[in-house]
Design an enzyme around this catalytic site. Structure first.
Site, mmCIF file in Angstrom:
data_model
loop_
_atom_site.group_PDB
_atom_site.id
_atom_site.type_symbol
_atom_site.label_atom_id
_atom_site.label_comp_id
_atom_site.label_asym_id
_atom_site.label_seq_id
_atom_site.Cartn_x
_atom_site.Cartn_y
_atom_site.Cartn_z
ATOM 1 N N THR A 231 1.005 -1.236 -0.155
ATOM 2 C CA THR A 231 -0.059 -0.052 0.177
ATOM 3 C C THR A 231 0.889 1.254 0.171
ATOM 4 O O THR A 231 1.865 1.456 0.817
ATOM 5 C CB THR A 231 -0.966 0.016 1.357
ATOM 6 O OG1 THR A 231 -1.755 -1.109 1.258
ATOM 7 C CG2 THR A 231 -1.849 1.233 1.154
ATOM 8 N N ARG B 161 -12.252 -9.342 -1.896
ATOM 9 C CA ARG B 161 -12.007 -8.510 -0.292
ATOM 10 C C ARG B 161 -11.261 -7.112 -0.959
ATOM 11 O O ARG B 161 -10.678 -7.191 -1.620
ATOM 12 C CB ARG B 161 -11.045 -9.329 0.267
ATOM 13 C CG ARG B 161 -10.414 -8.637 1.631
ATOM 14 C CD ARG B 161 -9.102 -8.098 1.573
ATOM 15 N NE ARG B 161 -8.624 -7.577 2.762
ATOM 16 C CZ ARG B 161 -7.818 -6.542 2.793
ATOM 17 N NH1 ARG B 161 -6.997 -6.116 1.784
ATOM 18 N NH2 ARG B 161 -7.374 -6.225 3.923
ATOM 19 N N GLY C 232 -9.727 -3.909 1.584
ATOM 20 C CA GLY C 232 -9.374 -3.243 2.583
ATOM 21 C C GLY C 232 -9.781 -1.932 2.859
ATOM 22 O O GLY C 232 -10.770 -1.338 2.414
ATOM 23 N N ASP C 233 -9.082 -1.131 3.846
ATOM 24 C CA ASP C 233 -9.563 0.288 4.179
ATOM 25 C C ASP C 233 -9.098 1.323 3.042
ATOM 26 O O ASP C 233 -9.730 2.420 2.897
ATOM 27 C CB ASP C 233 -8.900 0.652 5.654
ATOM 28 C CG ASP C 233 -7.123 0.699 5.544
ATOM 29 O OD1 ASP C 233 -6.681 -0.315 5.111
ATOM 30 O OD2 ASP C 233 -6.932 1.656 5.537
ATOM 31 N N THR D 201 -1.880 2.649 6.498
ATOM 32 C CA THR D 201 -1.511 1.252 5.864
ATOM 33 C C THR D 201 -1.428 0.407 6.921
ATOM 34 O O THR D 201 -0.915 0.706 7.946
ATOM 35 C CB THR D 201 -0.133 1.555 5.045
ATOM 36 O OG1 THR D 201 0.061 0.231 4.458
ATOM 37 C CG2 THR D 201 0.848 2.039 6.002
ATOM 38 N N GLY D 202 -2.019 -0.915 6.559
ATOM 39 C CA GLY D 202 -1.971 -1.802 7.643
ATOM 40 C C GLY D 202 -2.753 -2.997 7.364
ATOM 41 O O GLY D 202 -3.366 -3.221 6.262
ATOM 42 N N GLY E 220 -6.306 -3.944 6.945
ATOM 43 C CA GLY E 220 -7.407 -2.996 6.365
ATOM 44 C C GLY E 220 -8.496 -3.127 7.354
ATOM 45 O O GLY E 220 -9.247 -2.549 7.599
#
Lengths: 134, 180
Positions: A1, A29, A31-32, A52-53, A55
């Site tokens: 990301t 899927r 993520g955030d 970032t991480g 999500g």
């Protein structure tokens, strides 16, 4: 990301985030990263944020907007708000990762709770740093 | 005088010191610096914060080392599906895309959603159709391929494991964490 936040000559701020997601993800899927408020948010009254991480945890925490809300409603500085979300709230939720943020004064924050973070900052005050935080 | 600031990130996860050679570390740092310089040049030339974050992100997307655009990770099906978002703090306008394929720079597409659509968030085939309509640059699957990401995927593709940008996670651990 990957992502970026910026403050321009008019004091306007913005945030961007882009990702390929997680290796071996399935079922469509996401993520955030593409979710406004979870992984990306910007408001001239508070700050701009890119996350970032993990999500899923950032989504449940509404992490990016939460930083902004802490500033807007509780009067925290951008540094205090980012630390509260990443080092307290996300840690309690076992969310691994971090975020970058900048406010309209050009103050910036790079905070993370995991072992490796790829970061860079450049400012008109002469700051120019890139690092892989370990 | 207003202070100009640009901050970027290139991912998260644990650094595997055995795999992170000095040469690779320098390549990552060079990639970050190029993105920083590209985005900050926009600010120095009087450009907007939106254009600066887009410019920096495009450079990171074009770099094979980072998990976005070219060099994106593989899904369970061995494809690249990418997500991106951009938001303008001046007016709270935003654009986002998810699950797009073959779009060279997903952040460019998210910016098109921000500027040229009545919507905030487009996904999947519809987002790809919008990319074609707006003339956003597309690339074949080969453009996005990286051996490093392929090997990373090959190691987990027959399992329910997945990896963050730089970290391997076991699905059973994640169940404990109530992901999803």
């Amino acid at each position: 990301t990957v992502g970026a936040v910026a403050c321009d000559q008019n004091g306007n701020i913005a945030a961007a985030t882009s990702t390929g997601g997680m290796t071996n993800k399935k079922y469509g899927r996401i993520g955030d990263s593409p979710l406004i408020g979870s992984g990306t948010y910007a408001n001239n009254n508070t700050c701009a944020i890119s996350c970032t991480g993990h999500g899923e945890v950032f989504i449940r925490a509404v992490a990016a907007y939460d930083v902004s809300a802490l500033m807007e409603y509780k009067g925290l500085t951008v540094e205090e708000a980012c630390n509260e979300v990443v080092l307290n709230k996300l840690v309690k939720m076992e969310g691994e990762g971090g975020l970058i943020s900048v406010d309209k004064q050009g103050n910036f924050v790079m905070v993370f709770n995991s072992a490796g973070m790829y970061r860079g900052v450049k400012s008109s005050d002469g700051t120019n740093e890139v690092a892989i935080y370990k | 005088m207003q202070k100009l600031t640009l901050v970027i990130h290139g991912g998260a996860g644990t650094i595997n010191k055995e795999e992170m050679s000095d040469e690779l570390e320098q390549a990552y740092l060079k990639g970050l610096q190029e993105a920083l310089n590209g985005g900050f040049a926009v600010l120095q030339e009087g450009g907007s914060a939106v254009n600066a974050v887009k410019a920096a992100t495009v450079i990171l997307e074009d770099n094979l080392l980072f998990n976005a655009g070219r060099g994106s990770v593989f899904t369970k099906k061995g494809l690249q599906e990418m997500d991106a978002a951009i938001m303008d703090g001046k007016n709270l306008e935003a654009g986002a895309v998810a699950g797009v394929r073959n779009v060279r720079n997903p952040i460019e597409l998210a910016t098109e959603v921000l500027i040229n659509s009545n919507h905030v968030f487009l996904s999947g085939k519809g987002a790809n159709d919008f990319a074609i309509k707006q003339g956003v640059k597309l690339e074949p699957d080969e453009y996005f391929f990286s051996q490093f990401r392929y090997d990373q995927w090959k190691a987990v593709r027959d399992s329910d494991n997945y990896t963050l940008d730089h970290t391997l996670h076991d699905l059973n651990e994640l169940k404990e964490k109530k992901f999803g």
